[in-house]
Write an enzyme that holds these catalytic residues in place. Structure first.
Site, short mmCIF file in Angstrom:
data_model
loop_
_atom_site.label_atom_id
_atom_site.label_comp_id
_atom_site.label_asym_id
_atom_site.label_seq_id
_atom_site.Cartn_x
_atom_site.Cartn_y
_atom_site.Cartn_z
CG HIS A 1 -1.75 -1.28 1.23
ND1 HIS A 1 -2.38 -1.74 2.33
CD2 HIS A 1 -1.98 -2.19 0.26
CE1 HIS A 1 -2.98 -2.88 2.06
NE2 HIS A 1 -2.74 -3.17 0.82
CB CYS B 1 -7.63 1.04 -17.75
SG CYS B 1 -8.42 -0.44 -17.12
#
Ligand code: PEP
Ligand code: MG
Length: 755
Positions: free
Chosen positions: A367, A680
């Site tokens: 993260h 994407c």
């Protein structure tokens, strides 16, 4: 021999006096070896210091010939002393000369000594030198004596670290502590950062090694251990995951170690030998670190790592300092060095002074890496022992492209990187000038260049890059960096902020893509054999619709009166998408029934990232309002090659015939059905790949914000018709070819297209 308790304590007290004497470094060392030899009733005591060239040099001796000082050297691994340095473990030999590693150095006159005890001088697990005592008689030194010598070695480690011995190093033969290093880790966030080290959890500087009152130190240690245990219990119950980046399992391991009798015994023994509580923890920690650095079993390494972290916490507790330094005033050009870090902790630092991030842990999907990329901070992870090798203030270079870290670099390396950083900045400046230039190819075809986002800190990039919109908003990122599940109101606020930030432009929200490597720390993870192929994304959404429905409702409410685009990740069959659409329908009807405002329009799309959809592509195109190719996952599943595994993640080229044919099939199905198709994944952000995608039919791409400039620069010089003709021809004649890359590169070169 003296008693186990009296001896070491007396020795430490004598050493403290010697440390305080106003004499030069050599005289102090000479006294230290004399004091040790006399206390341990040894005929010889010698001290070897590790130099930057990985050679041990005799710096002081009592008992060996004085002429050998600063003359006798051995390579790490050579002789008994070199072996101790290499293995970072003591050697206790009653008959040293019969040891296979014994190497005779005639200038020392050591041939008359039979017994030998040597210990490494360690700091943060790194060998800085070796201490040796020797006796003529054959004898095995007692465990207490080994312990005592290790304790005194700590005092010498501090002396080396203080820089005092640097004065004794001959020109060009620096001691190891200050050596330059190039370390390689994993590239986490692109860019080059130059600056000075700021330790995220500053190493505790222990000013007082030697105890005045050992009983008091034992009491301090016991109290600190008790405090540590309760603080871990508290964290297990209400952990602030976003700041510390810690998962529950790690905390559970901490809890286990904090109650481990072996660990506590070693700490207590170190205190009983006369050290202060802090010094005792550091001693045990340093031995542990040395073991960790030499451990090859990944499981055991991880456990030693946990133990190291636990010792760190104990140290901070003893000196009464807070663990995290995010709030401290950063120097200009700070490179933050940490063992591990949570995403919120990185956000606490002053962005304007932050030039880079180096982590001992942390892979590309961690993260904190996601946040580093969003902030545009060059970052490298998995750099072994970086917190042990770097001191606060050291010059550092972070190369977020190659994953290299230069510690205390040479001037010419620094100059080269400064030049690289200047070039990058100049190129960025050029891309900025393209911001308002329309994204139209040389032959007049407009292409929509969008950016990927997932956090609020991404939003300013919209205007900075001139992106057409947000082609992929990864909603799970906000969930991943939060301490707890975001409430419905928090979700609505977030989505509203995003919609307001994009204004007239479009944003495509992707519903939660959790599971696999995207774990929500506050949700219990299931053990799965193959998490990438497991219970994730839309699969969780359909099986346990509560979470997905709450998210859909939040999106619908946030977009009241506006246009809303939602897409679903990891759809593997038409049936799944039909069920997902029904959920949206139901939520919308619910809102209408209770007189809530609803969006002006809702478009629902599918991410094409599971290869099974290729065989239902016309049916899915008929059901969906738009398609968006998730090339990261599509490539990993198409080639059965884990996107996170460096051994194989680059084995297959997305510009190979199989993937290009798959990608072309999707573009053509969209065209036939009359619906927009976007891509994407990371593929769309690389100029050569983007050129190829546009050539085979993609008119819209979504990419990381930093990629928009380079892709637009490519587009402005691209004649799509010529590229299409060439690449389709190559694709039709690609039998047996692994990749079309060289041929496509040649095309770009011949046509002057910047890639
Ligand atoms: C992809 O798979 O290409 C994609 C865009 O999604 P993610 O990288 O979040 O899996
Ligand atoms: Mg994906």
């Amino acid at each position: 021999m003296r008693s186990a308790l009296g001896g070491p304590r007396l020795l430490l007290r004598r050493l403290r006096e010697v440390m305080a004497e106003p004499v030069n470094a050599q005289a102090r060392l000479d006294k230290i070896v004399t004091v040790i030899a006399s206390n341990m009733v040894a005929e010889v005591c010698s001290f070897y210091v590790m130099r930057a060239d990985n050679t041990l040099e005799l710096f002081a001796t009592e008992g060996l010939k004085r002429e050998a000082v600063h003359l006798t050297t051995m390579k790490a691994g050579e002789g008994l002393v070199g072996l101790i340095a290499q293995q970072a473990e003591p050697l206790n030999l009653p008959n040293a000369q019969s040891h296979p590693s014994f190497s005779y150095k005639p200038e020392t006159g050591e041939e008359i000594y039979q017994s030998f005890l040597g210990v490494p001088v360690l700091r943060a697990g790194n060998t800085l030198g070796v201490m040796v005592v020797q006796n003529r008689a054959h004898r095995l030194y007692s465990e207490e004596e080994v312990e005592a010598l290790q304790t005194t070695a700590m005092v010498l480690a501090e002396m080396i670290a203080s820089g005092e011995l640097q004065a004794l190093a001959r020109p060009g033969l620096d001691i190891a502590l200050r050596r330059r290093m190039t370390l390689t880790g994993e590239a986490l966030a692109d860019g080059v950062g130059l600056g000075h080290a700021v330790m995220h959890e500053p190493r505790v500087v222990i000013s007082n090694l030697i105890a005045d009152d050992p009983d008091l130190e034992k009491q301090r240690l016991d109290e600190a251990i008790d405090g540590l245990r309760s603080s871990i219990d508290l964290l297990v119950d209400h952990g602030d995951v976003a700041h510390t980046g810690e998962h529950r399992e790690v905390l559970e391991t901490f809890r286990m170690f904090a109650n481990d009798p072996g660990w506590m015994r070693r700490l207590r023994e170190a205190v009983l030998s006369g050290l202060t509580a802090e010094a005792a923890v550091e001693r045990v920690q340093s031995d542990n670190r040395a073991r960790m650095l030499r451990q090859t079993d990944p499981y055991l390494r991880d456990r030693l790592h946990d133990l190291d972290e636990l010792a760190n916490r104990l140290l901070h507790r003893l000196v009464g300092r807070d663990m995290v330094s995010g709030q401290i005033q950063l120097p200009e050009n700070a490179i933050v060095v940490a063992r591990s870090m949570g995403p919120a902790a990185l956000l606490d630092y002053d962005r304007s002074r932050l030039r880079g991030l180096i982590l001992e842990e942390g892979g590309p999907t961690s993260h904190v890496a996601i946040v580093a990329r969003a902030l545009g901070i060059p970052a490298v992870g998995m750099v072994e022992n970086i917190t042990g090798l770097v001191e606060a203030g050291d010059a550092l270079i972070v190369d977020g492209a190659t994953g290299q870290v230069h510690v205390r670099p040479q001037q010419d390396v620094e100059d080269a990187y400064k030049e690289k950083a200047r070039l990058r900045a100049r190129r960025q400046e050029q891309y900025r000038t393209l911001r308002d230039v329309p994204a139209i190819s040389k032959d007049g075809v407009p292409i929509s260049l969008n950016m990927n986002a997932g956090l609020l800190i991404d939003l300013p990039h919209m205007n900075a890059t001139g992106a057409h919109g947000i082609g992929l908003f990864r909603t799970e990122l906000q969930f991943m960096i939060a301490e707890r599940m975001p409430t419905p109101t928090e979700q609505i606020t977030l989505y509203k902020t995003v919609l307001e930030a994009v204004g007239d432009k479009q944003v495509t929200f992707r519903t939660l893509d959790i599971g696999g490597d995207k774990i929500l720390p506050y949700m219990r993870a299931r053990e799965e054999e193959n998490p990438a192929l497991g219970w994730r994304a839309i699969r969780i959404g359909l099986d346990r619709p509560g979470l997905l429905r709450a998210q859909l409702r939040a999106l619908l409410k946030a977009a009241a009166g506006r246009h809303l685009k939602i897409m679903f990740p990891m759809v593997a069959s038409v049936d799944e998408f039909v069920r997902a659409k029904a959920l949206v329908q139901r939520e919308q009807e619910h809102l209408v029934r209770y007189h809530h405002a609803v969006p002006e329009s809702v478009k629902l799309g599918v991410m094409v990232e599971v290869p099974s959809l290729l065989f239902e592509i016309d049916e899915i195109a008929a059901e969906a309002d738009f398609l968006s190719v998730g090339s990261n996952d599509l490539m990993q599943f198409l080639y059965a090659a884990d996107r996170e595994n460096p051994l194989i993640s680059n084995r297959f080229d997305p510009l190979g015939p199989a993937s290009l044919r798959a990608l072309r099939l999707i573009a053509e199905a969209g065209k036939k059905a009359g619906i927009p198709v976007t891509l994407c994944g990371e593929l769309g952000g690389k100029p050569l790949e983007a050129m190829t995608l546009i050539a085979i039919g993609y008119q819209s791409l979504s990419m990381s914000p930093a990629a928009i400039g380079p892709v637009k620069a490519m587009l402005l010089d691209l004649d799509i018709r010529a590229a299409r003709e060439k690449i389709l021809d190559l694709l039709d004649h690609a039998g047996g070819i692994a990749t079309l890359r060289p041929a496509i590169e040649a095309f770009a070169r011949d046509h002057g297209i910047p890639i």
